[in-house]
Write an enzyme that holds these catalytic residues in place. Structure first.
Site, mmCIF file in Angstrom:
data_model
loop_
_atom_site.group_PDB
_atom_site.id
_atom_site.type_symbol
_atom_site.label_atom_id
_atom_site.label_comp_id
_atom_site.label_asym_id
_atom_site.label_seq_id
_atom_site.Cartn_x
_atom_site.Cartn_y
_atom_site.Cartn_z
ATOM 1 C CG ASP A 72 30.965 50.194 -57.994
ATOM 2 O OD1 ASP A 72 32.177 49.930 -57.784
ATOM 3 O OD2 ASP A 72 30.138 49.324 -58.312
ATOM 4 C CD GLU A 137 33.305 44.195 -56.728
ATOM 5 O OE1 GLU A 137 33.519 42.986 -56.618
ATOM 6 O OE2 GLU A 137 32.504 44.808 -55.986
HETATM 7 ZN ZN LIG Z 1 33.976 45.556 -52.842
#
Ligand SMILES: [Zn+2]
Length: 382
Positions: A72, A137
């Protein structure tokens, strides 16, 4: 034997618009390559987040080398400020551009390419290679790496050691390995008094003197002077706010927030206790109510320098000629979750342009990172 070009794979991943929590097709690209190379792939999706677990080798392997990373990316921000399409993966003069170019589609691509070469060329007999890749994340990180680790625990999947592929180098390839991170804590204070006319302060109870005293107290306190592997802990007052626009009104309440980055001298609990004591003192001194709310984003952690950091440092040195320093600087990363499962260190690219417009990576750095990751794998199983 299939070989993956890590630069082409990075470009393919950049073309997937995987802004958290959208998967954008990025994990599907990885799954296709890994499955074709003989990895057992499982999608470990939770909530709105997609995650990918991939293992080559036996579940009960004697030693398993783990890699953790994310596909992501953060939003592009001011699109007009970009000189390229953030999801176009444009290449100019040996530089690849796009959101995720350094943070961290290139790191994931480099490890995938290195791992596939490794198992094709020198498959370890008693070993396994595991990739735990998350799609969250950069977001709340609740259903990302944590979901993968929860699932692994339930399924009896185990990493002996883990490498996190986040960008770790400040300016030049090979400069820095992260062996831990400081903890982070956010504290919100609300001081409540009694609203009134500024000309008649005895008929009001001003929350501001208590707040000012408390903030001064916290900000001027030295938490520590650092420890063996950590810088000194820091406290920043990030807002003091009444929302009061009138000069003839004493406001009823005042809010503030502080962020603390702390080393291994402290824990979230010890700092919370200290903040509560200070709040109680200011409350008693000024006769106002002070409410405290604390969120601990992560405790400080460290993998003591030793086998794993030596292995990574030796590989970095062999491929780049640079001797990396072991650091615990910077913000938080998903290594804070992995550390509860196995020894973990972080090594990746130069992070200068991460989260910025025109995020970019020199193509040569991706190739070099693949070589470093490949060497780490062969040395680990040698
Ligand atoms: Zn990162």
């Amino acid at each position: 034997m299939v070989q993956i070009d890590p630069v082409e794979l990075t470009a393919d991943l950049i073309r997937c618009a995987s802004v958290t929590p959208d998967e954008g097709g990025a994990l599907a690209v990885l799954e296709r390559h890994l499955a074709a190379a003989g990895f057992a792939c499982t999608r470990v999706d939770r909530g709105k987040v997609s995650n990918l677990f991939a293992r080559w080798g036996a579940k009960a392997a004697l030693r398993s080398f783990g890699f953790n990373g994310h596909t992501d990316v953060v939003p592009v921000g001011a699109l007009d400020d970009w000189s390229v399409d953030p999801f176009g993966a444009e290449q100019k003069d040996g530089v690849l551009y796009g959101r995720g170019a350094t943070d961290m589609k290139s790191g994931v691509a480099a490890f995938v390419a290195a791992a596939i070469d490794f198992i094709n060329q020198t498959p370890p007999e008693e070993g396994a290679v595991i990739l735990a890749i998350t799609g969250d994340e950069e977001g709340p990180a609740i259903d990302g790496t944590v979901a993968l680790l929860d699932w692994m625990q339930r399924e009896g999947e185990q990493m002996s050691v883990c490498l996190v592929g986040e960008p770790t180098c400040p300016d030049h390839m090979g400069e820095m390995i992260k062996i831990g991170r400081r903890g982070s804590l956010n504290a919100h204070f609300t001081v409540t008094g009694v609203q009134g006319h500024a000309a008649y302060p005895h008929r009001a109870k001003n929350p501001l003197p208590a707040m000012v005293r408390l903030m001064d107290h916290l900000a001027s306190h030295s938490l520590d002077t650092g420890s063996d592997h950590f810088d000194a802990s820091t406290l920043a007052v990030v807002t003091v706010d009444t929302g009061n626009l009138a000069t003839n009104v004493i406001p009823a309440a005042c809010r503030s927030a502080v962020n603390i980055r702390f080393n291994d001298h402290h824990s979230g609990a010890s700092l919370t206790a200290w903040l509560q004591t200070e709040a109680d003192r200011a409350s008693a001194a000024f006769g106002v109510e002070i409410a405290l709310q604390v969120t601990v984003s992560g405790e400080s952690f460290m993998t003591a320098p030793g086998l794993l950091s030596d292995l990574v440092a030796a590989s970095v040195q062999a491929e780049t000629g640079v001797s990396p320093t072991l650091s615990t600087s910077g913000g938080t990363s998903d290594a804070r979750f992995v550390k509860a499962h196995c020894p973990v260190v972080e090594f990746g690219l130069v992070g200068k342009t991460m989260h910025k417009v025109d995020e970019q990576v020199p193509v040569a750095d991706i190739v070099q990172l693949k070589a470093i990751y490949g060497r780490i794998l062969s040395d680990y199983f040698a």
